[in-house]
Design a protein around this motif. Structure first.
Motif, short mmCIF file in Angstrom:
data_model
loop_
_atom_site.label_atom_id
_atom_site.label_comp_id
_atom_site.label_asym_id
_atom_site.label_seq_id
_atom_site.Cartn_x
_atom_site.Cartn_y
_atom_site.Cartn_z
N GLU A 163 0.85 -1.03 -0.12
CA GLU A 163 -0.01 0.03 0.13
C GLU A 163 1.09 1.34 0.00
N HIS A 164 1.91 1.27 0.71
CA HIS A 164 2.88 2.55 0.97
C HIS A 164 3.49 2.55 -0.69
N GLN A 165 3.87 1.29 -1.30
CA GLN A 165 4.56 1.42 -2.50
C GLN A 165 3.51 2.14 -3.56
N ARG A 166 2.23 1.67 -3.51
CA ARG A 166 1.54 2.26 -4.29
C ARG A 166 1.08 3.93 -4.34
N ILE A 167 1.10 4.33 -2.89
CA ILE A 167 1.01 5.64 -2.62
C ILE A 167 2.17 6.34 -2.93
N CYS A 168 3.46 5.98 -3.09
CA CYS A 168 4.70 6.36 -3.58
C CYS A 168 4.66 6.61 -4.99
N HIS A 169 4.24 5.52 -5.81
CA HIS A 169 4.45 5.58 -7.11
C HIS A 169 3.22 6.55 -7.69
N LEU A 170 2.16 6.69 -7.07
CA LEU A 170 1.24 7.55 -7.32
C LEU A 170 1.29 9.04 -7.10
N CYS A 171 1.91 9.20 -6.17
CA CYS A 171 2.49 10.56 -5.87
C CYS A 171 3.77 11.17 -6.44
#
Length: 96
Positions: free
Chosen positions: A26-34
């Motif tokens: 979930e943290h990885q997805r947020i970092c990629h998205l942002c």
């Protein structure tokens, strides 16, 4: 969370992509998205997660130094909302 995030707070990734491997998915997805600046509300909507969960995950990342938080209303422009921010929020709402 240590950060009280407004839904319109802007989030941008500050982490080196090579450091993301040790994070939760979930943290990885947020970092990629942002990689492009997104509001907390956009993160929640785009990742199909409840707003409260998105706030906690973003706050965790901010505490770890993986994302930068740009809170609204820091006394800029006399307390009036930024027109660009309002346009982005409106555009994001129309996409939902």
């Amino acid at each position: 969370p240590r950060y009280q995030l407004a839904i319109e707070a802007l989030v941008s990734t500050t982490a080196d992509p090579s450091l993301l491997g040790g994070l939760l998915p979930e943290h990885q997805r947020i970092c990629h998205l942002c990689r492009e600046v997104k509001s907390v509300a956009e993160v929640s909507a785009l990742l199909s997660m409840p707003l409260g969960v998105a706030r906690i995950l973003v706050a965790d990342l901010a505490e770890a130094g993986m994302v930068a938080i740009h809170q609204p209303g820091n006394g800029e422009a006399g307390g009036t909302p930024d027109v660009t921010l309002l346009e982005r929020v409106l555009s994001g709402l129309r996409k939902l």
